[in-house]
Design an enzyme around this catalytic site. Structure first.
Site, short mmCIF file in Angstrom:
data_model
loop_
_atom_site.label_atom_id
_atom_site.label_comp_id
_atom_site.label_asym_id
_atom_site.label_seq_id
_atom_site.Cartn_x
_atom_site.Cartn_y
_atom_site.Cartn_z
N CYS A 1 0.80 -1.23 0.00
CA CYS A 1 0.00 0.00 0.00
C CYS A 1 0.83 1.27 0.00
CB CYS A 1 -0.99 0.00 1.16
SG CYS A 1 -0.24 0.06 2.81
N HIS B 1 -2.54 1.27 6.91
CA HIS B 1 -2.92 1.19 5.49
C HIS B 1 -3.08 2.61 4.94
CE1 HIS B 1 -4.29 -0.97 1.96
NE2 HIS B 1 -5.27 -0.10 1.83
N HIS C 1 -5.71 1.97 -4.36
CA HIS C 1 -4.83 1.41 -3.33
C HIS C 1 -4.44 -0.02 -3.65
CE1 HIS C 1 -7.89 -0.94 -0.64
NE2 HIS C 1 -8.36 -0.87 -1.87
#
Length: 358
Positions: A272, A320, A332
């Site tokens: 990520c 994240h 993402h």
């Protein structure tokens, strides 16, 4: 081509968003629940309730792997920085040693010259001179020589002290490097363990159950997105991307379809924060490698003031990150087993928003 790809991807996100906006109060019907869920060895297919428990377990395992991945990336980044610093210190030490060698050679030459003069100090030899002109000329040279000798000895002492400090600094940095290598190895072990557990759990599912599991994941994400949109979070969000933000978006959306791999920074796969850091690097703005450091170091903005290109940080531990595209969507790299994709910005618990080019 990239712009077209972004438009298509955003359009898909908009369709999902439109569905959510059209039915903010959509209820998700609970499936029929038997008295006991099927076990992995039970020939009967799992109920949606049992699959939902599996989904939650898998989510937790991948979340824990994500936290460990951030720790791994942080240790790797620190190790790289410390390695560079150690190399620089080694070069400084080499230069210092060469300088020290020259200074010692000069000091040795001065000592040999004094020895050839009978070991008598220059001052004494000058005082015994019976030539006034030579005496005056020698006195001037003596003052210059004394000044040069004093300067040489001072430089010699300073160089020796510099070398001592360089050596101590190099030793301290080497110890930190070793500590970070151990931390990196521990995180790597934890990542593999968590991912293996998630994959093992998912492998117990039949093909149809895996398809249902994915639908449950999508439904859970849509439910969260629906609640987020219904809360009015997007009501005042109308910011426009900056020129750098547009470049970052262009890079990030061009990676759609590439697999998530922990620790990866492209070009074939990403995690990520690897995706967001590389996207902003491509836009000419270097940012921290990990989502946790992006949250700590980058300027924060309110959700209502966010604009495309901003980074949305998720979960209470900042484990994240996704890039905001506008229209309530992000791009993402979700987790192992998934590809870089478009998702609802509110499909996960938002911690906050940061802006790399503020």
């Amino acid at each position: 081509m990239t712009g077209k790809r972004y438009s298509t991807a955003t359009a898909v996100a908009l369709i999902c968003a439109a569905t959510v906006l059209a039915a903010p109060g959509t209820a998700f019907a609970s499936p029929a629940r038997p008295t006991s869920p099927a076990t992995p060895t039970d020939p009967r297919p799992r109920t949606d309730k049992a699959l939902e428990e599996v989904r939650k377990d898998i989510d937790k395992l991948y979340h824990d792997a994500g936290v460990a991945t951030d720790a791994y990336n942080a240790a790797e980044e620190k190790a790289d920085q410390q390695s560079e610093q150690i190399v620089k210190l080694a070069k400084d030490i080499a230069k210092g040693q060469a300088k020290l060698k020259k200074l010692k050679a000069r000091a040795g030459a001065a000592a040999r010259a004094q020895y050839r003069g009978g070991g008598m100090p220059d001052e004494a030899q000058l005082m015994l001179s019976d030539n006034p002109g030579r005496f005056l000329d020698g006195a001037g040279r003596l003052r210059q020589g004394q000044k040069a000798t004093k300067g040489m000895l001072t430089e010699l002492e300073r160089t020796q002290e510099d070398l001592r400090i360089y050596a101590e600094d190099a030793t301290a940095r080497w110890k930190k490097l070793e500590a970070n290598r151990k931390a990196k190895a521990a995180s790597k072990k934890k990542i593999k363990k968590k991912i293996a557990a998630a994959e093992k759990l998912e492998s117990t599912l039949e093909k149809k159950e895996r398809e249902r599991l994915r639908k449950l994941e999508e439904a859970a994400a849509l439910k969260k997105q629906s609640a987020w949109v219904s809360s009015g979070a997007l009501k005042d969000v109308d910011g426009k991307a900056s020129p750098q933000g547009k470049k970052a978006i262009e890079f990030a959306t061009a990676q759609i379809g590439k697999p998530y791999v922990w620790g990866a920074e492209g070009p074939g796969s990403y995690d990520c924060s690897g995706l967001t850091s590389k996207a902003w690097s491509a836009a000419g703005r270097g940012i921290p490698r990990t989502s946790q450091e992006q949250w700590k170091q980058l300027p924060r903005v309110d959700v209502k003031n966010m604009r495309p290109g901003d980074l949305i940080i998720y979960h209470s531990d900042a484990s994240h990150v996704g890039m905001y595209l506008g229209d309530g969507a992000i791009v993402h790299a979700p987790r192992p087993g998934r590809d870089v994709t478009i998702a609802g910005a509110g499909s996960m618990k938002i911690l906050g928003v940061v802006r790399p080019d503020k």
